[in-house]
Design an enzyme around this catalytic site. Structure first.
Site, mmCIF file in Angstrom:
data_model
loop_
_atom_site.group_PDB
_atom_site.id
_atom_site.type_symbol
_atom_site.label_atom_id
_atom_site.label_comp_id
_atom_site.label_asym_id
_atom_site.label_seq_id
_atom_site.Cartn_x
_atom_site.Cartn_y
_atom_site.Cartn_z
ATOM 1 N N HIS A 134 -15.119 -17.231 3.745
ATOM 2 C CA HIS A 134 -13.726 -17.173 4.197
ATOM 3 C C HIS A 134 -13.545 -17.166 5.726
ATOM 4 O O HIS A 134 -12.742 -16.389 6.258
ATOM 5 C CB HIS A 134 -13.039 -15.936 3.608
ATOM 6 C CG HIS A 134 -12.827 -16.003 2.119
ATOM 7 N ND1 HIS A 134 -12.734 -17.176 1.413
ATOM 8 C CD2 HIS A 134 -12.641 -15.007 1.192
ATOM 9 C CE1 HIS A 134 -12.515 -16.906 0.136
ATOM 10 N NE2 HIS A 134 -12.471 -15.608 -0.038
ATOM 11 N N HIS A 208 -4.671 -16.644 -0.249
ATOM 12 C CA HIS A 208 -5.465 -15.703 -1.044
ATOM 13 C C HIS A 208 -4.618 -14.577 -1.656
ATOM 14 O O HIS A 208 -5.012 -13.412 -1.619
ATOM 15 C CB HIS A 208 -6.591 -15.142 -0.175
ATOM 16 C CG HIS A 208 -7.821 -14.737 -0.923
ATOM 17 N ND1 HIS A 208 -7.832 -13.716 -1.843
ATOM 18 C CD2 HIS A 208 -9.083 -15.214 -0.881
ATOM 19 C CE1 HIS A 208 -9.056 -13.575 -2.316
ATOM 20 N NE2 HIS A 208 -9.839 -14.476 -1.759
ATOM 21 N N GLU A 345 -6.986 -19.780 -6.006
ATOM 22 C CA GLU A 345 -7.036 -20.325 -4.642
ATOM 23 C C GLU A 345 -7.301 -21.821 -4.707
ATOM 24 O O GLU A 345 -8.397 -22.247 -5.079
ATOM 25 C CB GLU A 345 -8.168 -19.646 -3.859
ATOM 26 C CG GLU A 345 -8.092 -18.132 -3.820
ATOM 27 C CD GLU A 345 -9.466 -17.486 -3.719
ATOM 28 O OE1 GLU A 345 -10.212 -17.768 -2.769
ATOM 29 O OE2 GLU A 345 -9.814 -16.694 -4.622
HETATM 30 C C1 GLA Z 1 -12.902 -15.147 -3.215
HETATM 31 C C2 GLA Z 1 -14.328 -15.127 -3.571
HETATM 32 C C3 GLA Z 1 -14.684 -13.830 -4.193
HETATM 33 C C4 GLA Z 1 -14.330 -12.691 -3.292
HETATM 34 C C5 GLA Z 1 -12.892 -12.771 -2.909
HETATM 35 C C6 GLA Z 1 -12.538 -11.731 -1.896
HETATM 36 O O1 GLA Z 1 -12.110 -15.280 -4.306
HETATM 37 O O2 GLA Z 1 -14.693 -16.198 -4.414
HETATM 38 O O3 GLA Z 1 -16.026 -13.795 -4.497
HETATM 39 O O4 GLA Z 1 -15.120 -12.746 -2.141
HETATM 40 O O5 GLA Z 1 -12.579 -14.038 -2.414
HETATM 41 O O6 GLA Z 1 -12.970 -10.463 -2.247
#
Ligand code: GLA
Length: 380
Positions: A134, A208, A345
Protein backbone atom coordinates in the site's frame (compact mmCIF):
# COMPACT_ATOMS: atom_id res chain seq x y z
CA UNK A 1 -60.55 42.24 -15.00
CA UNK A 2 -57.52 43.07 -17.16
CA UNK A 3 -55.73 44.33 -14.05
CA UNK A 4 -56.32 41.04 -12.21
CA UNK A 5 -54.90 39.02 -15.11
CA UNK A 6 -51.92 41.34 -15.21
CA UNK A 7 -51.31 40.93 -11.47
CA UNK A 8 -51.68 37.14 -11.65
CA UNK A 9 -49.24 36.99 -14.55
CA UNK A 10 -46.69 38.94 -12.54
CA UNK A 11 -47.16 36.79 -9.47
CA UNK A 12 -46.48 33.67 -11.53
CA UNK A 13 -43.34 35.21 -13.04
CA UNK A 14 -42.05 36.25 -9.60
CA UNK A 15 -42.65 32.82 -8.05
CA UNK A 16 -40.90 31.12 -11.01
CA UNK A 17 -37.91 33.41 -10.58
CA UNK A 18 -37.81 32.62 -6.87
CA UNK A 19 -37.84 28.88 -7.57
CA UNK A 20 -34.90 29.26 -9.93
CA UNK A 21 -33.04 31.44 -7.44
CA UNK A 22 -33.74 29.00 -4.63
CA UNK A 23 -32.25 26.15 -6.66
CA UNK A 24 -29.18 28.24 -7.40
CA UNK A 25 -28.71 29.26 -3.76
CA UNK A 26 -29.45 25.80 -2.43
CA UNK A 27 -27.91 23.13 -4.66
CA UNK A 28 -29.31 19.64 -4.18
CA UNK A 29 -25.96 18.19 -3.15
CA UNK A 30 -23.90 20.24 -0.72
CA UNK A 31 -20.44 20.26 0.85
CA UNK A 32 -19.77 21.58 4.31
CA UNK A 33 -16.17 22.24 5.35
CA UNK A 34 -15.01 21.94 8.96
CA UNK A 35 -11.77 21.95 10.85
CA UNK A 36 -10.38 18.48 11.65
CA UNK A 37 -7.40 19.53 13.76
CA UNK A 38 -3.65 19.55 13.19
CA UNK A 39 -1.43 16.61 12.33
CA UNK A 40 1.38 15.82 14.75
CA UNK A 41 3.62 17.84 12.37
CA UNK A 42 1.36 20.86 12.84
CA UNK A 43 -0.44 20.78 9.46
CA UNK A 44 -4.10 21.88 9.49
CA UNK A 45 -6.61 19.38 8.20
CA UNK A 46 -10.25 19.65 7.20
CA UNK A 47 -13.32 17.50 7.09
CA UNK A 48 -15.73 17.80 4.18
CA UNK A 49 -19.30 16.57 4.49
CA UNK A 50 -20.97 15.77 1.18
CA UNK A 51 -24.77 15.57 1.51
CA UNK A 52 -27.38 14.76 -1.11
CA UNK A 53 -31.10 15.48 -1.13
CA UNK A 54 -32.14 11.96 -0.18
CA UNK A 55 -30.01 11.86 2.97
CA UNK A 56 -26.72 10.24 2.04
CA UNK A 57 -23.88 11.89 3.94
CA UNK A 58 -20.20 11.20 3.34
CA UNK A 59 -17.41 12.68 5.45
CA UNK A 60 -13.97 12.91 3.91
CA UNK A 61 -10.85 14.32 5.53
CA UNK A 62 -7.91 15.62 3.54
CA UNK A 63 -5.51 13.55 5.64
CA UNK A 64 -5.18 10.43 3.47
CA UNK A 65 -8.37 11.37 1.55
CA UNK A 66 -10.02 9.18 4.17
CA UNK A 67 -13.76 8.54 4.13
CA UNK A 68 -14.40 8.70 7.87
CA UNK A 69 -18.15 8.11 7.76
CA UNK A 70 -20.70 7.20 5.09
CA UNK A 71 -24.40 7.20 5.86
CA UNK A 72 -26.47 4.89 3.63
CA UNK A 73 -30.15 4.02 3.87
CA UNK A 74 -31.67 0.77 5.05
CA UNK A 75 -34.95 -0.62 3.72
CA UNK A 76 -36.92 1.59 6.13
CA UNK A 77 -35.18 4.68 4.77
CA UNK A 78 -32.89 5.22 7.79
CA UNK A 79 -29.47 6.58 6.91
CA UNK A 80 -26.72 5.16 9.12
CA UNK A 81 -22.92 5.06 9.06
CA UNK A 82 -21.68 1.90 7.32
CA UNK A 83 -17.88 2.36 7.25
CA UNK A 84 -15.28 1.65 9.91
CA UNK A 85 -13.13 4.55 11.03
CA UNK A 86 -12.16 6.79 13.91
CA UNK A 87 -13.54 9.96 15.47
CA UNK A 88 -10.34 11.98 15.44
CA UNK A 89 -7.15 12.57 13.53
CA UNK A 90 -4.75 11.37 16.20
CA UNK A 91 -6.30 7.89 16.06
CA UNK A 92 -5.71 7.76 12.30
CA UNK A 93 -2.12 8.94 12.79
CA UNK A 94 -1.49 6.51 15.64
CA UNK A 95 -2.08 3.54 13.34
CA UNK A 96 -4.96 2.66 11.10
CA UNK A 97 -5.30 -0.47 8.94
CA UNK A 98 -5.95 1.94 6.01
CA UNK A 99 -9.55 2.63 7.15
CA UNK A 100 -11.32 4.51 4.33
CA UNK A 101 -8.08 5.78 2.79
CA UNK A 102 -6.78 6.49 -0.69
CA UNK A 103 -4.04 3.99 -1.40
CA UNK A 104 -1.01 4.82 -3.54
CA UNK A 105 1.26 4.84 -5.28
CA UNK A 106 0.75 1.09 -5.38
CA UNK A 107 -2.29 -0.58 -3.86
CA UNK A 108 -1.49 -4.01 -2.37
CA UNK A 109 1.81 -5.88 -2.37
CA UNK A 110 5.01 -5.83 -4.37
CA UNK A 111 7.20 -8.84 -3.73
CA UNK A 112 10.17 -7.98 -1.50
CA UNK A 113 9.64 -4.31 -2.43
CA UNK A 114 11.60 -4.75 -5.66
CA UNK A 115 10.84 -4.08 -9.30
CA UNK A 116 12.63 -3.05 -12.47
CA UNK A 117 11.68 -0.44 -15.04
CA UNK A 118 13.69 0.52 -18.14
CA UNK A 119 16.44 -1.80 -16.92
CA UNK A 120 16.71 0.10 -13.65
CA UNK A 121 16.15 -1.63 -10.31
CA UNK A 122 14.03 0.05 -7.69
CA UNK A 123 13.73 -0.79 -4.01
CA UNK A 124 10.69 0.16 -1.97
CA UNK A 125 10.10 -0.04 1.76
CA UNK A 126 9.35 -3.50 3.07
CA UNK A 127 6.47 -2.81 5.44
CA UNK A 128 4.50 -6.07 5.39
CA UNK A 129 6.64 -9.04 6.35
CA UNK A 130 9.10 -9.31 3.50
CA UNK A 131 6.92 -7.33 1.06
CA UNK A 132 5.94 -3.78 0.18
CA UNK A 133 2.30 -2.90 0.93
CA UNK A 134 0.00 0.00 0.00
CA UNK A 135 2.61 2.58 -1.03
CA UNK A 136 5.10 2.19 1.80
CA UNK A 137 5.85 3.85 5.11
CA UNK A 138 4.13 7.10 4.23
CA UNK A 139 1.78 6.28 1.40
CA UNK A 140 -1.08 8.40 0.06
CA UNK A 141 -3.15 7.32 3.08
CA UNK A 142 -0.87 9.37 5.37
CA UNK A 143 -0.30 12.60 3.44
CA UNK A 144 -2.31 15.82 3.60
CA UNK A 145 -4.01 16.53 0.26
CA UNK A 146 -4.91 19.95 -1.21
CA UNK A 147 -8.63 20.36 -1.76
CA UNK A 148 -11.13 22.10 -3.99
CA UNK A 149 -14.91 21.90 -3.74
CA UNK A 150 -17.03 21.89 -6.89
CA UNK A 151 -20.80 22.05 -6.48
CA UNK A 152 -23.20 21.74 -9.42
CA UNK A 153 -27.00 21.49 -9.54
CA UNK A 154 -27.07 17.73 -9.10
CA UNK A 155 -23.60 16.70 -7.86
CA UNK A 156 -20.96 17.84 -5.40
CA UNK A 157 -17.31 16.97 -5.82
CA UNK A 158 -14.32 17.12 -3.55
CA UNK A 159 -11.13 17.32 -5.59
CA UNK A 160 -8.05 16.12 -3.69
CA UNK A 161 -4.61 16.83 -5.16
CA UNK A 162 -1.15 15.75 -4.15
CA UNK A 163 2.28 15.95 -5.73
CA UNK A 164 4.42 12.97 -4.90
CA UNK A 165 8.09 13.82 -5.44
CA UNK A 166 10.51 11.85 -7.60
CA UNK A 167 11.72 8.85 -5.53
CA UNK A 168 9.23 9.52 -2.72
CA UNK A 169 8.87 6.12 -0.99
CA UNK A 170 11.28 4.84 -3.65
CA UNK A 171 9.00 5.33 -6.69
CA UNK A 172 10.43 7.11 -9.75
CA UNK A 173 8.96 10.30 -11.22
CA UNK A 174 7.31 13.44 -9.90
CA UNK A 175 3.70 12.32 -9.86
CA UNK A 176 0.78 14.77 -9.82
CA UNK A 177 -2.29 12.97 -8.50
CA UNK A 178 -5.94 13.95 -8.28
CA UNK A 179 -8.68 11.97 -6.64
CA UNK A 180 -12.20 13.28 -7.19
CA UNK A 181 -15.04 12.16 -4.97
CA UNK A 182 -18.42 13.02 -6.54
CA UNK A 183 -21.76 12.40 -4.84
CA UNK A 184 -25.06 12.56 -6.75
CA UNK A 185 -28.70 12.27 -5.73
CA UNK A 186 -28.94 8.56 -6.56
CA UNK A 187 -26.74 7.61 -3.59
CA UNK A 188 -23.79 7.02 -5.89
CA UNK A 189 -20.24 8.06 -5.06
CA UNK A 190 -17.86 8.18 -7.99
CA UNK A 191 -14.15 8.02 -7.22
CA UNK A 192 -12.05 9.24 -10.14
CA UNK A 193 -8.29 8.95 -10.12
CA UNK A 194 -6.00 10.95 -12.40
CA UNK A 195 -2.22 11.12 -12.42
CA UNK A 196 0.65 12.22 -14.56
CA UNK A 197 4.37 11.61 -14.08
CA UNK A 198 7.47 13.22 -15.59
CA UNK A 199 9.27 9.84 -15.65
CA UNK A 200 8.20 6.32 -16.46
CA UNK A 201 6.77 4.87 -13.26
CA UNK A 202 4.26 2.39 -11.85
CA UNK A 203 0.84 3.17 -10.38
CA UNK A 204 -2.12 1.34 -8.86
CA UNK A 205 -4.55 3.55 -6.92
CA UNK A 206 -7.51 2.35 -4.89
CA UNK A 207 -9.95 3.21 -2.10
CA UNK A 208 -9.75 1.23 1.13
CA UNK A 209 -13.15 1.63 2.84
CA UNK A 210 -14.14 -1.11 5.27
CA UNK A 211 -17.87 -1.68 5.01
CA UNK A 212 -20.27 -3.15 7.51
CA UNK A 213 -23.69 -2.69 5.94
CA UNK A 214 -25.50 -3.59 9.16
CA UNK A 215 -24.24 -0.23 10.55
CA UNK A 216 -23.50 -2.12 13.75
CA UNK A 217 -19.73 -2.32 14.08
CA UNK A 218 -20.07 -4.67 17.02
CA UNK A 219 -21.30 -7.31 14.58
CA UNK A 220 -19.09 -9.17 12.14
CA UNK A 221 -19.69 -9.14 8.38
CA UNK A 222 -20.03 -12.91 7.93
CA UNK A 223 -23.71 -12.76 6.99
CA UNK A 224 -23.15 -10.29 4.12
CA UNK A 225 -23.90 -11.75 0.69
CA UNK A 226 -21.06 -11.01 -1.70
CA UNK A 227 -21.11 -11.24 -5.46
CA UNK A 228 -17.94 -10.87 -7.52
CA UNK A 229 -18.24 -10.90 -11.28
CA UNK A 230 -15.11 -12.96 -11.82
CA UNK A 231 -14.50 -16.42 -13.26
CA UNK A 232 -11.03 -16.62 -11.75
CA UNK A 233 -8.85 -15.38 -8.91
CA UNK A 234 -5.15 -15.13 -8.09
CA UNK A 235 -3.82 -17.77 -5.70
CA UNK A 236 -1.14 -16.42 -3.37
CA UNK A 237 1.89 -17.74 -1.48
CA UNK A 238 2.09 -17.67 2.31
CA UNK A 239 3.17 -13.98 2.18
CA UNK A 240 0.09 -13.08 0.10
CA UNK A 241 2.01 -12.51 -3.15
CA UNK A 242 0.20 -13.96 -6.20
CA UNK A 243 1.96 -17.05 -7.52
CA UNK A 244 1.29 -15.97 -11.11
CA UNK A 245 -1.37 -18.62 -11.65
CA UNK A 246 -4.85 -17.52 -12.71
CA UNK A 247 -7.20 -20.11 -11.22
CA UNK A 248 -10.83 -20.79 -12.13
CA UNK A 249 -13.20 -20.19 -9.20
CA UNK A 250 -15.46 -23.09 -10.16
CA UNK A 251 -15.95 -25.52 -7.25
CA UNK A 252 -13.76 -23.48 -4.93
CA UNK A 253 -14.72 -21.25 -1.95
CA UNK A 254 -13.70 -18.36 -4.24
CA UNK A 255 -16.77 -18.72 -6.46
CA UNK A 256 -18.86 -15.60 -5.81
CA UNK A 257 -20.46 -15.47 -9.24
CA UNK A 258 -23.81 -15.75 -7.47
CA UNK A 259 -24.42 -13.95 -4.16
CA UNK A 260 -22.95 -16.04 -1.33
CA UNK A 261 -22.69 -15.37 2.38
CA UNK A 262 -19.12 -14.70 3.49
CA UNK A 263 -19.27 -17.44 6.11
CA UNK A 264 -20.62 -20.09 3.76
CA UNK A 265 -17.16 -21.38 2.88
CA UNK A 266 -14.71 -19.13 4.72
CA UNK A 267 -13.84 -21.95 7.13
CA UNK A 268 -13.43 -24.59 4.42
CA UNK A 269 -10.18 -26.56 4.50
CA UNK A 270 -8.34 -24.77 1.76
CA UNK A 271 -4.68 -23.71 1.50
CA UNK A 272 -5.62 -20.33 0.01
CA UNK A 273 -8.02 -19.52 2.86
CA UNK A 274 -5.33 -20.61 5.28
CA UNK A 275 -2.79 -18.21 3.71
CA UNK A 276 -5.30 -15.35 3.73
CA UNK A 277 -6.70 -16.19 7.20
CA UNK A 278 -9.95 -15.99 5.22
CA UNK A 279 -10.51 -14.02 2.04
CA UNK A 280 -7.67 -11.67 1.15
CA UNK A 281 -7.26 -12.23 -2.56
CA UNK A 282 -7.51 -10.48 -5.88
CA UNK A 283 -10.23 -11.65 -8.25
CA UNK A 284 -9.67 -11.44 -12.00
CA UNK A 285 -12.75 -9.52 -13.07
CA UNK A 286 -14.78 -10.42 -16.16
CA UNK A 287 -15.34 -8.07 -19.11
CA UNK A 288 -12.02 -6.28 -18.70
CA UNK A 289 -12.35 -4.75 -22.17
CA UNK A 290 -15.67 -3.12 -21.30
CA UNK A 291 -14.38 -0.18 -19.25
CA UNK A 292 -16.65 0.97 -16.42
CA UNK A 293 -18.97 -1.96 -15.71
CA UNK A 294 -20.61 -3.79 -12.79
CA UNK A 295 -17.95 -5.74 -10.87
CA UNK A 296 -19.24 -6.67 -7.41
CA UNK A 297 -21.97 -6.23 -4.82
CA UNK A 298 -22.60 -6.76 -1.13
CA UNK A 299 -26.00 -7.19 0.53
CA UNK A 300 -26.97 -7.32 4.19
CA UNK A 301 -30.41 -8.90 4.57
CA UNK A 302 -31.03 -7.65 8.13
CA UNK A 303 -31.13 -4.00 7.06
CA UNK A 304 -31.66 -4.51 3.31
CA UNK A 305 -28.65 -2.39 2.37
CA UNK A 306 -27.17 -3.16 -1.03
CA UNK A 307 -23.83 -1.87 -2.28
CA UNK A 308 -23.05 -2.24 -5.98
CA UNK A 309 -19.61 -1.47 -7.35
CA UNK A 310 -18.78 -0.43 -10.91
CA UNK A 311 -15.21 -0.03 -12.06
CA UNK A 312 -12.90 0.10 -15.06
CA UNK A 313 -10.22 -1.87 -13.20
CA UNK A 314 -9.19 -5.47 -14.06
CA UNK A 315 -9.13 -6.73 -10.46
CA UNK A 316 -10.76 -6.47 -7.07
CA UNK A 317 -9.25 -7.38 -3.71
CA UNK A 318 -11.88 -8.88 -1.43
CA UNK A 319 -10.52 -8.69 2.10
CA UNK A 320 -12.72 -10.06 4.88
CA UNK A 321 -11.14 -8.00 7.67
CA UNK A 322 -8.99 -10.88 8.92
CA UNK A 323 -6.34 -8.69 10.53
CA UNK A 324 -8.83 -6.78 12.70
CA UNK A 325 -8.22 -8.17 16.16
CA UNK A 326 -10.21 -6.11 18.63
CA UNK A 327 -7.36 -3.74 19.52
CA UNK A 328 -8.75 -0.65 17.74
CA UNK A 329 -11.52 1.42 19.32
CA UNK A 330 -14.67 1.73 17.25
CA UNK A 331 -16.48 5.00 16.50
CA UNK A 332 -19.57 3.83 18.35
CA UNK A 333 -17.93 2.44 21.48
CA UNK A 334 -16.50 -1.06 21.64
CA UNK A 335 -13.67 -2.34 19.50
CA UNK A 336 -13.23 -3.43 15.89
CA UNK A 337 -13.19 -7.19 16.24
CA UNK A 338 -12.09 -9.90 13.83
CA UNK A 339 -13.98 -9.49 10.54
CA UNK A 340 -16.10 -6.53 11.66
CA UNK A 341 -15.59 -4.92 8.24
CA UNK A 342 -14.75 -6.00 4.70
CA UNK A 343 -13.06 -4.24 1.78
CA UNK A 344 -13.68 -4.47 -1.93
CA UNK A 345 -10.67 -2.67 -3.43
CA UNK A 346 -10.84 -2.18 -7.19
CA UNK A 347 -7.32 -2.29 -8.60
CA UNK A 348 -4.71 -3.88 -10.83
CA UNK A 349 -3.31 -7.17 -9.62
CA UNK A 350 -0.86 -7.29 -6.70
CA UNK A 351 2.82 -7.59 -7.66
CA UNK A 352 2.08 -6.71 -11.32
CA UNK A 353 5.46 -5.01 -11.85
CA UNK A 354 7.06 -8.45 -11.44
CA UNK A 355 4.53 -10.44 -13.50
CA UNK A 356 4.80 -9.79 -17.22
CA UNK A 357 1.52 -11.61 -17.95
CA UNK A 358 -0.55 -9.39 -15.62
CA UNK A 359 -2.12 -6.22 -17.07
CA UNK A 360 0.52 -3.50 -17.04
CA UNK A 361 0.76 -0.92 -14.25
CA UNK A 362 3.42 1.11 -16.04
CA UNK A 363 2.69 4.79 -16.57
CA UNK A 364 4.81 6.42 -19.25
CA UNK A 365 6.19 9.93 -18.79
CA UNK A 366 3.64 12.59 -19.74
CA UNK A 367 0.80 10.08 -20.20
CA UNK A 368 -2.34 10.50 -18.12
CA UNK A 369 -3.50 7.75 -15.78
CA UNK A 370 -7.29 7.77 -15.43
CA UNK A 371 -9.51 5.37 -13.58
CA UNK A 372 -12.97 5.37 -12.05
CA UNK A 373 -14.94 3.33 -9.53
CA UNK A 374 -18.55 3.98 -8.51
CA UNK A 375 -20.10 2.85 -5.23
CA UNK A 376 -23.90 2.76 -5.51
CA UNK A 377 -26.14 2.23 -2.49
CA UNK A 378 -29.78 1.18 -2.40
CA UNK A 379 -31.95 -1.08 -0.27
CA UNK A 380 -34.32 -3.93 -0.89
C1 GLA B 1 -5.40 -5.15 1.99
C2 GLA B 1 -4.53 -6.33 2.07
C3 GLA B 1 -4.69 -7.00 3.38
C4 GLA B 1 -4.43 -6.05 4.50
C5 GLA B 1 -5.29 -4.85 4.36
C6 GLA B 1 -4.96 -3.81 5.39
O1 GLA B 1 -6.70 -5.50 1.82
O2 GLA B 1 -4.75 -7.24 1.01
O3 GLA B 1 -3.85 -8.09 3.47
O4 GLA B 1 -3.09 -5.67 4.48
O5 GLA B 1 -5.18 -4.30 3.08
O6 GLA B 1 -4.89 -4.33 6.67
Amino acid sequence: MKKIYFLLFHLIIISCENMVKKNKIMPLVTIEKKDFGKTKDGVNTNQFILKNKSGMEISVINYGGIITSWKAKDRKGNYKDIVLGFNNLSQYEAGSPYFGAIIGRYGNRISKGKFALNGENYTLAVNNGENHLHGGLKGFDKVVWDTKEVVNDSTASLVLSYVSKDMEEGYPGNLEVQVIYTLNNNDELSVKYEAISDKKTIINLTQHSYFNLSADFNKNILDHEILINADSFLPVDSTLIPTGEIRNVRETPFDFRKPKKVDEEINAINKQLEFGIGYDHCWVLNNQDKGLRFVASAYESGTGRLLEIFSDQPGIQFYSGNFLDGTLKSKIGGNYDFRSGFCLETQHYPNSPNEKDFPSVTLNAGKKYVSETIFKFSSK
